[in-house]
Design a protein around this motif. Structure first.
Motif, PDB file in Angstrom:
ATOM      1  N   ARG A 163      10.627  23.021  48.951  1.00  0.00           N
ATOM      2  CA  ARG A 163      11.216  23.611  47.704  1.00  0.00           C
ATOM      3  C   ARG A 163      12.518  24.138  47.701  1.00  0.00           C
ATOM      4  N   PRO A 164      13.295  23.783  46.807  1.00  0.00           N
ATOM      5  CA  PRO A 164      14.855  24.190  46.860  1.00  0.00           C
ATOM      6  C   PRO A 164      15.173  25.571  46.834  1.00  0.00           C
ATOM      7  N   GLU A 165      16.210  26.009  47.496  1.00  0.00           N
ATOM      8  CA  GLU A 165      16.724  27.324  47.344  1.00  0.00           C
ATOM      9  C   GLU A 165      17.181  27.495  45.817  1.00  0.00           C
ATOM     10  N   THR A 166      17.342  28.880  45.619  1.00  0.00           N
ATOM     11  CA  THR A 166      17.888  29.234  44.185  1.00  0.00           C
ATOM     12  C   THR A 166      19.339  28.914  44.129  1.00  0.00           C
ATOM     13  N   GLY A 167      19.578  28.323  42.854  1.00  0.00           N
ATOM     14  CA  GLY A 167      20.908  27.738  42.432  1.00  0.00           C
ATOM     15  C   GLY A 167      21.077  27.590  41.047  1.00  0.00           C
ATOM     16  N   ASN A 168      21.994  26.899  40.582  1.00  0.00           N
ATOM     17  CA  ASN A 168      22.283  26.729  39.256  1.00  0.00           C
ATOM     18  C   ASN A 168      22.208  25.447  38.326  1.00  0.00           C
ATOM     19  N   ILE A 169      21.546  24.308  39.170  1.00  0.00           N
ATOM     20  CA  ILE A 169      21.473  23.029  38.680  1.00  0.00           C
ATOM     21  C   ILE A 169      19.973  23.136  37.930  1.00  0.00           C
ATOM     22  N   SER A 170      19.592  22.626  36.847  1.00  0.00           N
ATOM     23  CA  SER A 170      18.285  22.403  36.537  1.00  0.00           C
ATOM     24  C   SER A 170      18.111  20.916  36.218  1.00  0.00           C
ATOM     25  N   PHE A 171      16.925  20.282  36.604  1.00  0.00           N
ATOM     26  CA  PHE A 171      16.789  18.922  36.555  1.00  0.00           C
ATOM     27  C   PHE A 171      15.624  18.500  35.827  1.00  0.00           C
ATOM     28  N   ILE A 172      15.910  17.669  34.906  1.00  0.00           N
ATOM     29  CA  ILE A 172      14.748  17.325  34.091  1.00  0.00           C
ATOM     30  C   ILE A 172      14.657  15.631  34.455  1.00  0.00           C
TER      31      ILE A 172
END
Lengths: 453, 453
Positions: free
Chosen positions: B151-160
């Motif tokens: 699972r990725p780290e917290t960040g600003n990109i959201s992916f659909i």
């Protein structure tokens, strides 16, 4: 012309050797001493008696023993006098690291240099070059220290690079990523030995299987065309041309001082000569990997096998974009696969083995594609994130590839688990890629090369 | 529509929870328990009393406490009955992992599903989807185990992502490379919630700064256009469209069953809506990095600063290829720099700091470009292989970027030393790239996005 001395000299004079570790002449000497180089090394510097434990000579002609190559790293005004000493000693080959010639506007100095080299019958690489490297003998004239530029492992790619910095950066990166090189040459201003001479030499070099080149200008178009035509019949030549736009050509003038020429003329010549053209460093690298690893391609009909539907879609898009064809397996193959696979599975191209794909499904699909006469090449997507795939898929892929029947590339995107897969496949001589688009593009370069032969 | 429950539910029923570790319902439960998720978890399975230490319920409506989200991972025929129990319980949101609908030809089943969802007023993501993920709360409905898909780290990109496999592979790779994500959703067949709904939701989500989408088909073009126009005014939306060729669209039919539609229609709509179009996964990723990291661009006049001439040439070529302009610094800036730099150095664009460039030269060049009104953006090449460059160049670049004056990207190719540089710069919020071509292409996406606003 015999150019062996540039890559295989058994005795080297380092002219401008220095005790000062910030000096290029110091670094070159250290690289030769620290590496596996087994030949003789003669430091030359009139102001020292010993450097790094080696006896130092006041000039090249003071060396008694035979010297096959001079590496020259002295200030610009001393280059010509030093060549006089080399001539006296009977040295016939020189790598001239020293800069300050045409690239800084000193065209007159470069003309003089050319005249002097001709007069003495000395063949030279440079000036203003990074040097040469042979991964097998570690004969190394590069002026960058090993802690900044790791030397690559032994491999089959040789790289000719007009720009020293491009060459250094690429070598360093490739080494970190585990790729091997045979030989490397950065030829700088090419006052004597030029890109075509190096191309010819690597063309005849048995340790070189693929040749990569970064060029900004080609000195003698006719000579290049003639050499390239011959070499590409024997092995793939991939060229990235810098300065294919007005903006790029303008930038070249102050870099290597080459005349860039019209891009179309170059591209036409590359095509005529059977050269694989790369449009970026990224592509050049990807093409080298597939051309090094793969068996020859007999055609452009590609079967895609995947466990991720989206990757199948993206690979199919790329097949069309990069001028390949979707293979259509024979009805016999399709029938046989339908029996083996779940009824819901669509046996087509892409062949989607679905999210619950197992090693068995991969084995059946790969075997079928390898044996089907309508398939020329295979793009295999293995996404390791799906629940039922296990590491033994590596053995299946490796074994199938070892039959050397058809070109195959593997696409795999992900983290640690995926890296494990990719490293293992690369070690087994299979080109792997992170994304479907680049894998298909590389396959297209492979098909293009063998199609042009 | 309130979609918070899909990403922020405080209580989740896992319907189809299982003791068998090879089952999807087992994996989902384990992911919720093992992660940082702080909400309530209710396993539902009529054949168990306890699973993984949690009390198990025979059906959703047997749960006494409030339940905000149902994750459904049962065999196809049970999906509709299970939704009936959810409705009884008053659950209004469901992520339907279960497959076996339109994608396998079961269009009738999917129609029924749609009718049932409408009847019960349940909003659903799926069926045939990978699930949703929120990196902050670790609310996680993805059906892949953590050892396969980190699972990725917290960040600003959201992916659909329409395709589960593409989403999983990209998340896994991005995580390995240290990139952070805000939220992720794989929406599968989109029987109810579709790409436009998710786009709207992420558009309003404060934790999301950049939205990436992989789509094969868009369900409702008018709705999408209307939503996208609104969202792109607030934040960048990058879309990779699968199936832009005949071959690709053909592949889609058996994948998600979407109608691909003509590529030109899509591309036209993207342009109209201010969407940044990516042509490959590689591009999508590169664009997301620069759009996440950079300050807005005010124009397309780019200054190239380099210590490798060849990289300057390749960057210049890319400026032309990707529709940007070469900046021309004012005569005042040029004069001031000429005083600071060695006389042989050509102060132009590219600004070649030469192979002996130091941190001081970088500082002077960067400062000048940052303050020059003729420069909109900077492409900075730092090749670490050259002899005089030292690690304090990182501080200079970081400090200059922190002034937030102009977009800047850094190009750096190499091994360990280079990785150190790049990791440090990335941590300081600067987008870095391996090759000049990709850096300029990404810059062009940035300029394009802000130019279209």
């Amino acid at each position: 012309m015999n150019m062996d001395a540039f890559f295989k000299a058994a005795s080297i004079a380092v002219i401008g050797a220095s005790r000062d570790s910030t000096k290029v002449g110091n670094v070159i000497l250290r690289n030769l001493i620290d590496g596996k180089f087994k030949g003789k090394i003669y430091p030359v510097n009139p102001n020292a008696e010993e450097i790094q434990g080696l006896k130092c000579y006041p000039s090249a002609d003071a060396i008694k023993e035979r010297v096959e190559l001079a590496v020259i790293a002295v200030p610009t005004p001393f280059v010509i006098p030093v060549l006089g000493q080399c001539a006296k000693k009977g040295i016939k080959h020189a790598v001239i690291i020293s800069a300050g010639f045409r690239e800084t506007g000193n065209a007159k100095g470069e003309e003089e240099l050319k005249t002097v080299l001709n007069k003495y019958g000395i063949r030279a690489i440079g000036p203003n070059c990074l040097g040469t490297f042979n991964s097998r003998s570690e004969m190394d004239t590069l002026f960058l220290p090993r802690y900044r530029l790791k030397r690559p492992e032994t491999g089959n790619i040789s790289f000719i690079c007009q720009s020293g910095a491009v060459g250094a950066a690429i070598l360093d990166m490739a080494t970190a990523q585990g790729y091997g090189f045979a030989k490397f040459a950065s030829y700088g201003n090419a006052v004597d030995v030029d890109e075509s001479d190096l191309l010819e030499y690597f063309g005849n070099d048995e340790e070189t299987k693929v040749i990569c080149m970064y060029v900004e200008g080609i000195r003698d178009g006719r000579k290049f065309l003639e050499v390239a035509k011959r070499v590409t019949k024997k092995k793939p030549v991939i060229i990235l041309k810098g300065g294919v736009t007005e903006q790029g050509s303008h930038a070249i003038v102050s870099h290597t001082g080459s005349l860039a020429g019209a891009a179309e003329v170059y591209f036409g010549a590359f095509k005529q000569a059977g050269v694989v053209r790369a449009d970026s460093l990224y592509d050049m690298f990807n093409y080298a990997r597939i051309l090094e690893a793969s068996v020859p391609a007999c055609g452009g009909r590609v079967q895609i096998i995947t466990n991720g539907g989206g990757y199948g879609v993206l690979a199919s898009d790329s097949i069309a974009k990069f001028g390949l064809e979707m293979a259509e397996m024979t009805s016999g193959t399709v029938k046989a696969l339908k029996v083996k696979f779940p009824p819901a599975m669509n046996v087509g191209n892409p062949l989607d083995l679905l999210g619950d794909a197992t090693t068995e499904r991969y084995k059946a699909a790969l075997e079928a594609a390898m044996n089907d006469n309508n398939v020329d090449a295979i793009v295999l997507v293995v996404l390791y994130q799906t629940p039922r795939i296990t590491t033994d898929v590596i053995d299946v892929i490796t074994e199938m590839n070892a039959r050397k029947k058809k070109p195959m590339v593997v696409v795999s995107t992900g983290g640690e688990f995926t890296e494990l897969l990719r490293r293992n496949l690369e070690m087994a001589g299979i080109a792997t890629f992170e994304y479907p688009e680049e894998a298909v593009k590389a396959m297209s370069a492979l098909v293009g090369y063998y199609g042009s032969k």
